[in-house]
Write a protein that holds these residues in place. Structure first.
Motif, mmCIF file in Angstrom:
data_model
loop_
_atom_site.group_PDB
_atom_site.id
_atom_site.type_symbol
_atom_site.label_atom_id
_atom_site.label_comp_id
_atom_site.label_asym_id
_atom_site.label_seq_id
_atom_site.Cartn_x
_atom_site.Cartn_y
_atom_site.Cartn_z
ATOM 1 N N CYS A 3 83.152 -30.385 -36.095
ATOM 2 C CA CYS A 3 84.140 -29.333 -36.300
ATOM 3 C C CYS A 3 84.969 -29.622 -37.529
ATOM 4 C CB CYS A 3 85.050 -29.171 -35.076
ATOM 5 S SG CYS A 3 86.248 -30.514 -34.867
ATOM 6 N N VAL A 4 85.565 -28.566 -38.040
ATOM 7 C CA VAL A 4 86.574 -28.672 -39.089
ATOM 8 C C VAL A 4 87.774 -27.850 -38.642
ATOM 9 C CG1 VAL A 4 84.882 -28.974 -40.932
ATOM 10 C CG2 VAL A 4 85.712 -26.671 -40.396
ATOM 11 N N ILE A 5 88.921 -28.197 -39.174
ATOM 12 C CA ILE A 5 90.114 -27.401 -38.914
ATOM 13 C C ILE A 5 90.346 -26.496 -40.115
ATOM 14 C CG2 ILE A 5 91.674 -29.202 -39.784
ATOM 15 C CD1 ILE A 5 93.635 -28.271 -37.543
ATOM 16 N N ALA A 6 90.530 -25.205 -39.844
ATOM 17 C CA ALA A 6 90.730 -24.223 -40.907
ATOM 18 C C ALA A 6 91.427 -23.001 -40.318
ATOM 19 C CB ALA A 6 89.401 -23.819 -41.533
ATOM 20 N N PHE A 7 92.206 -22.326 -41.134
ATOM 21 C CA PHE A 7 92.975 -21.159 -40.701
ATOM 22 C C PHE A 7 92.606 -19.953 -41.560
ATOM 23 C CE2 PHE A 7 95.661 -25.014 -40.572
ATOM 24 C CZ PHE A 7 95.666 -25.199 -39.205
ATOM 25 N N ALA A 9 88.375 -25.864 -50.414
ATOM 26 C CA ALA A 9 87.580 -27.093 -50.522
ATOM 27 C C ALA A 9 87.872 -28.088 -49.415
ATOM 28 C CB ALA A 9 87.826 -27.730 -51.889
ATOM 29 N N GLY A 10 89.111 -28.153 -48.965
ATOM 30 C CA GLY A 10 89.488 -29.140 -47.958
ATOM 31 C C GLY A 10 88.913 -28.892 -46.583
ATOM 32 N N THR A 11 88.317 -27.716 -46.373
ATOM 33 C CA THR A 11 87.764 -27.386 -45.057
ATOM 34 C C THR A 11 86.265 -27.606 -44.977
ATOM 35 O OG1 THR A 11 87.418 -25.049 -45.599
ATOM 36 C CG2 THR A 11 89.569 -25.662 -44.713
ATOM 37 N N ALA A 12 85.652 -28.086 -46.040
ATOM 38 C CA ALA A 12 84.208 -28.341 -46.023
ATOM 39 C C ALA A 12 83.916 -29.652 -45.298
ATOM 40 C CB ALA A 12 83.671 -28.416 -47.449
ATOM 41 N N ASP A 44 74.065 -30.220 -35.076
ATOM 42 C CA ASP A 44 73.440 -29.040 -34.467
ATOM 43 C C ASP A 44 74.343 -27.816 -34.534
ATOM 44 O OD1 ASP A 44 70.988 -30.320 -33.450
ATOM 45 O OD2 ASP A 44 72.367 -31.436 -32.181
ATOM 46 N N VAL A 45 75.633 -28.049 -34.393
ATOM 47 C CA VAL A 45 76.616 -26.961 -34.394
ATOM 48 C C VAL A 45 77.825 -27.428 -35.197
ATOM 49 C CG1 VAL A 45 78.072 -25.461 -32.974
ATOM 50 C CG2 VAL A 45 75.881 -26.267 -32.073
ATOM 51 N N VAL A 46 78.366 -26.523 -36.012
ATOM 52 C CA VAL A 46 79.624 -26.798 -36.713
ATOM 53 C C VAL A 46 80.620 -25.714 -36.309
ATOM 54 C CG1 VAL A 46 80.794 -27.099 -38.911
ATOM 55 C CG2 VAL A 46 78.426 -27.875 -38.656
ATOM 56 N N LEU A 47 81.698 -26.114 -35.678
ATOM 57 C CA LEU A 47 82.713 -25.191 -35.193
ATOM 58 C C LEU A 47 83.960 -25.275 -36.065
ATOM 59 C CD1 LEU A 47 82.481 -26.063 -31.389
ATOM 60 C CD2 LEU A 47 81.368 -24.155 -32.569
ATOM 61 N N THR A 48 84.729 -24.197 -36.064
ATOM 62 C CA THR A 48 86.030 -24.182 -36.723
ATOM 63 C C THR A 48 87.110 -24.076 -35.654
ATOM 64 O OG1 THR A 48 85.140 -23.113 -38.692
ATOM 65 C CG2 THR A 48 87.503 -22.946 -38.353
ATOM 66 N N LYS A 49 88.145 -24.887 -35.804
ATOM 67 C CA LYS A 49 89.243 -24.874 -34.843
ATOM 68 C C LYS A 49 90.573 -24.766 -35.579
ATOM 69 C CE LYS A 49 89.624 -29.952 -34.469
ATOM 70 N NZ LYS A 49 91.001 -30.169 -34.931
ATOM 71 N N PHE A 78 89.615 -26.987 -27.742
ATOM 72 C CA PHE A 78 90.601 -25.930 -27.522
ATOM 73 C C PHE A 78 90.225 -24.693 -28.334
ATOM 74 C CE2 PHE A 78 94.463 -23.517 -28.104
ATOM 75 C CZ PHE A 78 95.041 -23.562 -26.856
ATOM 76 N N GLY A 79 89.972 -23.586 -27.629
ATOM 77 C CA GLY A 79 89.663 -22.322 -28.289
ATOM 78 C C GLY A 79 88.317 -22.286 -28.989
ATOM 79 N N THR A 80 87.408 -23.180 -28.612
ATOM 80 C CA THR A 80 86.072 -23.201 -29.205
ATOM 81 C C THR A 80 85.030 -23.174 -28.094
ATOM 82 O OG1 THR A 80 85.565 -25.582 -29.213
ATOM 83 C CG2 THR A 80 87.013 -24.753 -30.980
ATOM 84 N N ALA A 81 83.767 -23.097 -28.492
ATOM 85 C CA ALA A 81 82.660 -23.092 -27.533
ATOM 86 C C ALA A 81 82.126 -24.489 -27.250
ATOM 87 C CB ALA A 81 81.527 -22.208 -28.065
#
Length: 211
Positions: A70-74, A96-99, A110-115, A122-125
């Motif tokens: 996962c990465v954190i991004a808004f 760039a900081g969210t890559a 297998d999966v890359v999620l954004t939170k 929290f709030g992800t699959a």
């Protein structure tokens, strides 16, 4: 002396153990936390954790264990919680900081999620994906130990997973904060282990499932 007080009251007296199927979660190894060009990037403990996590990802992939990063991004300023860390609020989607750090991306999670909150769950699959894959043991890696990693450990525990934390696969800005949080989650929620021990466990699991 304080550790003896916890032990005397039963903290950490029981191990969590390794269950029937492992899954690996990789928390926030994104350039905003790994690249020294960014205000929060370049901490030695984080770099150590990233290198060890790459080795662990390879072992997980070889064993057939699912890997969720996962990465954190808004989407915009109004999409962020009330973070007290201004550089976190600069992590806008597409910047760039969210890559994913290139070393993590190269291993092909297998999966890359954004939170937007600390925990990968929290709030992800993430929880639903691991449950669908019949995972019962979650190996937590990533950064920052005292922040998003700790939150992810607690949520994995709260969702009923067995939690394994390889100490050298998580990193913090500060050694003392890292050590204190590792010790505390180890008293309460998770088994504290190492990358090498987890790689050996994954190989053992792969071998037992190939018979």
């Amino acid at each position: 002396m304080s550790e003896d007080v916890y032990a005397a009251r039963g903290y950490g007296a029981k191990g969590v153990g390794f269950g029937e199927k492992p899954g690996l979660v990789v928390v926030d190894f994104q350039t905003g936390f790994t690249d020294p060009a960014f205000p929060m990037g370049g901490a030695p403990l984080v770099d150590r954790a990233l290198d060890n996590t790459v080795r662990l990802m390879r072992a997980a992939k070889a064993a057939g264990a699912p890997i969720i990063a996962c990465v954190i991004a808004f989407d915009g300023p109004k999409g962020a919680p009330h973070w007290k860390v201004p550089p976190v609020l600069d992590l806008l989607a597409g910047t760039a900081g969210t890559a994913l750090d290139p070393r993590i991306a190269a291993e092909g999670p297998d999966v890359v999620l954004t939170k937007t909150a600390p925990s990968i769950f929290f709030g992800t699959a993430a929880g639903a994906i691991l449950t669908r894959e019949r995972v019962d043991t979650v190996i937590v890696t990533g950064c920052i130990t005292s922040g998003c990693v700790r939150a992810s450990i607690i949520d994995a525990f709260s969702l009923g997973f067995r939690v394994q934390v390889p100490e050298d696969c998580v990193g913090d800005q500060d050694q003392a904060a890292h050590d204190q949080n590792i010790k505390d989650v180890g008293r309460r929620y998770a088994d504290i282990t190492t990358a090498d021990a987890m790689i050996a466990k994954l190989e053992e699991w792969r071998t037992s499932n190939s018979r």
